[in-house]
Scaffold this motif. Structure first.
Motif, short mmCIF file in Angstrom:
data_model
loop_
_atom_site.label_atom_id
_atom_site.label_comp_id
_atom_site.label_asym_id
_atom_site.label_seq_id
_atom_site.Cartn_x
_atom_site.Cartn_y
_atom_site.Cartn_z
N PRO A 10 -6.92 10.70 0.87
CA PRO A 10 -7.67 9.47 0.57
C PRO A 10 -7.12 8.67 -0.60
O PRO A 10 -7.38 7.47 -0.70
N LYS A 11 -6.34 9.29 -1.50
CA LYS A 11 -5.84 8.58 -2.67
C LYS A 11 -4.42 8.03 -2.48
O LYS A 11 -3.90 7.34 -3.35
N LYS A 12 -3.79 8.37 -1.37
CA LYS A 12 -2.41 7.95 -1.15
C LYS A 12 -2.35 6.55 -0.56
O LYS A 12 -2.85 6.29 0.52
N ARG A 49 -9.18 -5.33 5.20
CA ARG A 49 -10.15 -4.35 4.68
C ARG A 49 -9.46 -3.09 4.20
O ARG A 49 -9.82 -2.52 3.15
N GLU A 50 -8.47 -2.62 4.95
CA GLU A 50 -7.75 -1.40 4.56
C GLU A 50 -7.06 -1.58 3.21
O GLU A 50 -7.08 -0.70 2.35
N LEU A 51 -6.44 -2.74 3.02
CA LEU A 51 -5.71 -2.99 1.78
C LEU A 51 -6.66 -3.17 0.60
O LEU A 51 -6.37 -2.71 -0.52
N ILE A 52 -7.79 -3.80 0.83
CA ILE A 52 -8.78 -3.93 -0.24
C ILE A 52 -9.32 -2.56 -0.64
O ILE A 52 -9.47 -2.27 -1.83
N LEU A 85 -2.32 -13.78 -8.67
CA LEU A 85 -2.73 -14.00 -10.05
C LEU A 85 -3.47 -12.78 -10.60
O LEU A 85 -3.27 -12.38 -11.75
N THR A 86 -4.30 -12.18 -9.75
CA THR A 86 -5.01 -10.97 -10.16
C THR A 86 -4.02 -9.84 -10.42
O THR A 86 -4.16 -9.08 -11.38
N ALA A 87 -3.01 -9.72 -9.55
CA ALA A 87 -1.99 -8.69 -9.74
C ALA A 87 -1.26 -8.89 -11.07
O ALA A 87 -0.98 -7.92 -11.78
N CYS A 88 -0.97 -10.14 -11.41
CA CYS A 88 -0.31 -10.42 -12.69
C CYS A 88 -1.19 -10.02 -13.87
O CYS A 88 -0.71 -9.46 -14.86
N ALA A 89 -2.48 -10.29 -13.75
CA ALA A 89 -3.42 -9.96 -14.83
C ALA A 89 -3.59 -8.45 -14.97
O ALA A 89 -3.66 -7.91 -16.08
N GLN A 90 -3.66 -7.76 -13.83
CA GLN A 90 -3.90 -6.32 -13.84
C GLN A 90 -2.65 -5.50 -14.14
O GLN A 90 -2.74 -4.36 -14.60
N GLU A 105 -2.02 3.90 -6.50
CA GLU A 105 -1.02 2.85 -6.73
C GLU A 105 -1.57 1.50 -6.28
O GLU A 105 -1.18 0.96 -5.24
N ALA A 106 -2.46 0.97 -7.09
CA ALA A 106 -3.15 -0.28 -6.72
C ALA A 106 -2.19 -1.46 -6.59
O ALA A 106 -2.38 -2.33 -5.76
N LEU A 107 -1.15 -1.49 -7.42
CA LEU A 107 -0.23 -2.63 -7.38
C LEU A 107 0.45 -2.75 -6.02
O LEU A 107 0.57 -3.85 -5.47
N ARG A 108 0.91 -1.63 -5.47
CA ARG A 108 1.57 -1.67 -4.17
C ARG A 108 0.64 -2.25 -3.11
O ARG A 108 1.05 -3.09 -2.30
N ALA A 109 -0.60 -1.80 -3.12
CA ALA A 109 -1.57 -2.30 -2.14
C ALA A 109 -1.87 -3.78 -2.37
O ALA A 109 -1.97 -4.56 -1.42
N ARG A 110 -1.97 -4.17 -3.63
CA ARG A 110 -2.30 -5.57 -3.93
C ARG A 110 -1.16 -6.50 -3.50
O ARG A 110 -1.40 -7.58 -2.94
#
Length: 230
Positions: A23-25, A47-50, A84-89, A58-63
């Motif tokens: 579930p975390k991969k 939905r899967e990517l969110i 923009l959210t990815a840049c902020a995060q 690895e949230a950045l890869r998904a974002r």
């Protein structure tokens, strides 16, 4: 023989089983999104990517995959907002800033494309992250804004690293540099140092420089010698 739809369904079931086991991969969620898009289910892919952003390590890869998904779906405003959210995060990483720059270029916002890269340079951590951002900024300046500024950025980057190849190649492809033989010769020698005597690029540029000179006939043997090792 199984139909295409049946095979697609089996892939989806296999992906769902892997997701439950891991579930975390982010790789599993990413694969699920790819399968959903393959099945022409963009909303399910979204939905899967969110969920991957919210639940995986690895949230950045998904974002960034979600940004590309929005681009593919021609949802420009969503792609921009997500980036923009990815840049902020993930301000310390070059990737989201680079992609944001490309989105701005796509939208014809060239000053914004340069400005966001400058923001990234203020927060990026690591030599290679900053190098990639500097080259992107130089390319934006060269292509759309201030050519001299772009050249200056590349020259500064080359001066910082004897092994920097790409910046020197970009400079050698500039007409302003090609029209200054002494400047070009210096860059070729630096490129030779970076690549080594067996390098390809310095040989090509050296031969090209000699061919453009008034004394190219007297250099024919040297030109041949340089090119025969390419």
């Amino acid at each position: 023989t199984k139909t295409k739809e049946e095979r697609r369904g089996e892939r989806g079931e296999e992906g769902e089983e892997r997701r439950k086991q891991n579930p975390k991969k982010v790789d599993v969620r990413s694969l699920q999104a790819i399968i959903a898009n393959y099945l022409d289910k963009p909303a399910e892919a979204e939905r899967e990517l969110i969920r991957a952003i919210e639940e995986c390590d690895e949230a950045l890869r998904a974002r960034m995959q979600l940004v590309r998904h929005y681009v593919a779906q021609k949802r420009a405003s969503d792609a921009l907002a997500c980036c923009l959210t990815a840049c902020a995060q993930h301000a310390e990483v070059a990737e989201p800033w680079l992609y944001l720059s490309s989105l701005n270029i796509r939208n014809g916002q060239y000053k914004a494309a340069a400005q966001c890269v400058r923001q990234g340079l203020e927060t990026a951590v690591g030599q290679w992250e900053r190098r990639d951002l500097t080259i992107q900024l130089a390319l934006v300046e060269l292509s759309y804004l201030d050519r001299d500024e772009g050249i200056g950025l590349l020259e500064a980057l080359a001066a910082q690293d004897d092994q920097e190849v790409r910046a020197r190649l970009l400079l050698l492809n500039m007409q302003k540099i090609q029209q200054d033989p002494d400047r070009a010769e210096t860059l070729i020698e630096e490129l030779r140092t970076a690549e080594g005597d067996s390098g390809l690029y310095w040989r090509l540029h050296q031969a090209s420089l000699w061919l453009e000179s008034e004394r190219w006939r007297s250099r024919q043997m040297d030109i041949t010698e340089r090119l025969k090792h390419c």
